[in-house]
Design an enzyme around this catalytic site. Structure first.
Site, PDB file in Angstrom:
ATOM      1  N   SER A  13     -29.879  66.778  63.594  1.00 19.43           N
ATOM      2  CA  SER A  13     -30.735  67.922  63.305  1.00 19.43           C
ATOM      3  C   SER A  13     -32.186  67.483  63.099  1.00 19.43           C
ATOM      4  CB  SER A  13     -30.222  68.598  62.038  1.00 19.43           C
ATOM      5  OG  SER A  13     -31.037  69.697  61.724  1.00 19.43           O
TER       6      SER A  13
ATOM      7  N   ASN B 141     -41.157  61.562  58.227  1.00 19.80           N
ATOM      8  CA  ASN B 141     -41.548  62.919  58.587  1.00 19.80           C
ATOM      9  C   ASN B 141     -41.534  63.795  57.353  1.00 19.80           C
ATOM     10  OD1 ASN B 141     -39.506  65.374  58.655  1.00 19.80           O
ATOM     11  ND2 ASN B 141     -38.297  63.510  58.981  1.00 19.80           N
TER      12      ASN B 141
ATOM     13  N   ASN C 147     -27.030  71.376  54.794  1.00 20.80           N
ATOM     14  CA  ASN C 147     -28.038  70.378  54.438  1.00 20.80           C
ATOM     15  C   ASN C 147     -28.474  70.570  52.989  1.00 20.80           C
ATOM     16  OD1 ASN C 147     -30.198  68.684  54.230  1.00 20.80           O
ATOM     17  ND2 ASN C 147     -31.469  69.743  55.746  1.00 20.80           N
TER      18      ASN C 147
ATOM     19  N   GLY D 290     -40.668  69.713  56.855  1.00 18.41           N
ATOM     20  CA  GLY D 290     -40.416  70.754  55.853  1.00 18.41           C
ATOM     21  C   GLY D 290     -39.598  71.922  56.367  1.00 18.41           C
TER      22      GLY D 290
ATOM     23  N   CYS E 179     -32.517  67.831  52.240  1.00 17.92           N
ATOM     24  CA  CYS E 179     -33.844  67.689  52.840  1.00 17.92           C
ATOM     25  C   CYS E 179     -34.841  67.262  51.763  1.00 17.92           C
ATOM     26  CB  CYS E 179     -34.303  68.989  53.471  1.00 17.92           C
ATOM     27  SG  CYS E 179     -35.971  68.858  54.137  1.00 17.92           S
TER      28      CYS E 179
ATOM     29  N   THR F 185     -32.568  61.546  55.341  1.00 19.22           N
ATOM     30  CA  THR F 185     -33.614  60.523  55.292  1.00 19.22           C
ATOM     31  C   THR F 185     -33.840  60.015  53.874  1.00 19.22           C
ATOM     32  OG1 THR F 185     -35.198  62.319  55.098  1.00 19.22           O
ATOM     33  CG2 THR F 185     -34.853  61.417  57.290  1.00 19.22           C
TER      34      THR F 185
ATOM     35  N   GLY G 279     -28.069  57.554  60.636  1.00 14.15           N
ATOM     36  CA  GLY G 279     -29.112  56.780  59.975  1.00 14.15           C
ATOM     37  C   GLY G 279     -29.429  55.553  60.817  1.00 14.15           C
TER      38      GLY G 279
END
Lengths: 245, 303
Positions: free
Chosen positions: B21, B69, B128, B72, B131, B194, B244
């Site tokens: 994603s 990154n 998710n 958002g 984030c 991340t 990852g």
């Protein structure tokens, strides 16, 4: 967009930190002036987006400024070495909208993407005026090259050492049909104000992740909603941009 | 003949390769480059109930062997994804897609998942909760077992599709979070999101990214991801989608040995848009080199 291996056939400095690189390889993915390439450099994770200055059937000319470690590494590359590039990225300048007497305005390292556009406009019989803005004399490049292809060239320098003293907006001609520009945002903002009522297209710069529309790293908000600088731009109709002036 | 087939909670995949994603949009940019039907599936751009523009730019920074990154969760909102993006995707992708869903409250996650539940194209939902790029949401759920439990239960109550909870690596111990998801009824675990990171520009002496920090991904994080997949595999009896830093067929095999049933490929797509087809092309020869006839046989093989 195509990925390919390109061979460096010329690589020369134009000023102390601006370089011109000519590469040979498949240019079939280039469809309009103002597009860019993404260069893979050994030892660096992300590719480097560099605007295309000029191209023909067999070669691509890039002009770039050394601004960080990636472009510094690029400047060390030698003629005969090769680079992995994604070519034909982004939406460029629409030469068809120019009218009879288009004005091209470049600021600093924003000058290069206007060159192929100027060439195409002149080939189409347009009366092309180019304003090239720099800080001082030793930063100037490509004024002669624009003249050689038949453009009327006006140079401005902030310190007045060459040409008109001041900014590009201090050299605007009274009459022009359309304006194409690339340069730093303060310059574009001033030009937008000065050229109100005229149509035009501006090329923007933004830090990119991928360069082909996947990561949304370079999104900007426009009057028509969010747009990706890499894929929907880098060239936008100046009227859709949000100027907050 | 190398057997690449794997199964995620009843969803049969031709191979374990799933673009992650946020690195694959809603698919069609890549469909212009290659036939994306060769993929096992792909996880679409993290989608929320309302449209989001995301963070100001710069949103991207580079790191040694990776990137940061702070997009958002820019997305057009769940309703437009259902009415515009999925129909457009249907023309170029004929397999089931992974719906990546983000949110800012338990109710929002549930509402979003309830709306996507009726979409036949969606094979599984990847929730998710991790984030790092939005304030007051998302990762705050993902770093708290109670938050994960509440989101998982709420989502499970509104959808019949398999629910995979995507975990954050920004915790001291990943295991209690995976256990919380499992006990709340998750069908699988997806990890890792991340790592929170930052870069500072030496010229401006300020953070490169406008949001200051962002999510660190790319080859550099592969060992962290492998370690966490390995730990979660030991702790819960659920299928794992491992991700990852995966950028090669060898990385895929390594991640599956750690315990992943399928893998997601993220940042690699942004550097080489043909990364997934290249991984798929090299998988059979890498399998042969290491005496693997079926990928299913190696899941968790390192334990």
């Amino acid at each position: 967009m195509k990925q390919g291996i390109y061979t460096i056939i010329e690589h020369t400095p134009l000023t102390k930190d601006v370089y011109r690189m000519v590469l040979s390889g498949d240019t079939s993915a280039m469809t309009m002036p103002g597009q860019f390439v993404e260069i893979s450099l050994p030892g660096f994770f992300l590719r480097r987006p560099i605007s295309v200055c000029d191209y023909d059937e067999k070669t691509i000319t890039l002009i770039y400024k050394v601004v960080g470690q990636g472009t510094d590494a690029l400047s060390q590359m030698k003629e005969g070495e090769s680079l992995d590039m994604l070519v034909g990225l982004g939406h460029g300048f629409d030469a068809g909208k120019s009218g009879d007497a288009p004005l091209l305005v470049g600021g600093g390292v924003g000058v290069p993407p206007l060159f192929n556009l100027a060439r195409k406009l002149i080939a189409a019989g347009r009366d092309v005026t180019v304003i090239l803005g720099f800080n001082k004399a030793d930063e100037i490049f490509y004024a002669r090259e624009f003249e050689e292809i038949g453009a009327r060239v006006l140079v401005t320098t902030v310190d007045g050492s060459v040409g008109v003293k001041g900014f590009v907006t201090d050299a605007l001609p009274e009459h022009f049909s359309y304006v194409y520009s690339c340069g730093p945002m303060p310059m574009l903002r001033a030009l937008y104000k000065a050229a109100q009522g005229k149509g035009g297209e501006f090329s923007l710069e933004e830090r990119m992740g991928c360069g082909f529309g996947a990561c949304m790293g370079c999104s900007i908000m426009t009057k028509e909603g969010s747009r990706r600088v890499c894929k929907d731009g880098p060239v936008f109709d100046k009227e859709v941009l949000e100027w907050q002036i | 003949m190398a057997d690449l087939k794997v199964t995620l909670s009843g969803l049969e995949l031709d191979n374990p390769i799933i673009p992650a994603s946020g690195t694959f949009g809603y698919g069609y940019e890549f469909a212009e480059l290659y036939d994306i039907n060769m993929l096992g599936s792909f996880s679409f751009k993290g989608t929320t109930l309302e449209p989001r523009f995301g963070n100001p730019t710069p949103r991207i920074a580079e790191t040694p062997a990776g990137m940061i990154n702070a997009v958002g969760m820019q997305n057009p909102g769940i309703d437009r994804v259902i009415s515009e993006e999925l129909p457009r995707l249907k023309k170029c992708f004929h397999k089931k897609v992974v719906a990546n869903i983000g949110g800012f409250s338990v109710d929002e996650y549930a509402e979003c998942c309830a709306r996507i539940d009726g979409e036949e194209q969606v094979g599984l939902i990847e929730v998710n909760v991790s984030c790092p790029n939005v304030h007051n949401g998302c990762m705050s759920f993902g770093t708290d077992p109670l938050g994960i439990s509440a989101v998982t239960k709420a989502v499970k109550a509104v959808t019949k599709k398999p629910v995979y909870v995507k975990l954050s690596p920004n915790v001291t111990d990943i295991v209690p979070l995976a256990v919380a998801a499992a006990e709340a009824g998750a069908d699988g675990i997806s990890l890792i999101n991340t790592l929170l990171g930052m870069r500072i520009d030496l010229r401006t002496k300020k953070p490169v990214i406008a949001n200051k920090m962002g999510g660190f991904s790319g080859s550099a994080i592969l060992p962290v991801a492998l370690r966490m997949v390995y730990q979660v595999y030991e702790a819960v009896k659920l299928p794992i989608i491992g991700m990852g830093g995966i950028s090669s067929a060898r990385d895929v095999v390594e991640m599956m040995l750690a315990g992943a049933t399928a893998v997601e490929v993220g940042a690699a797509n942004l550097v080489d848009p043909w990364a997934c087809p290249k991984i798929l092309a090299e998988l059979p020869s890498v399998m042969e080199q290491y005496g693997i006839s079926s990928l299913r046989d190696i899941i968790g093989g390192a334990h």
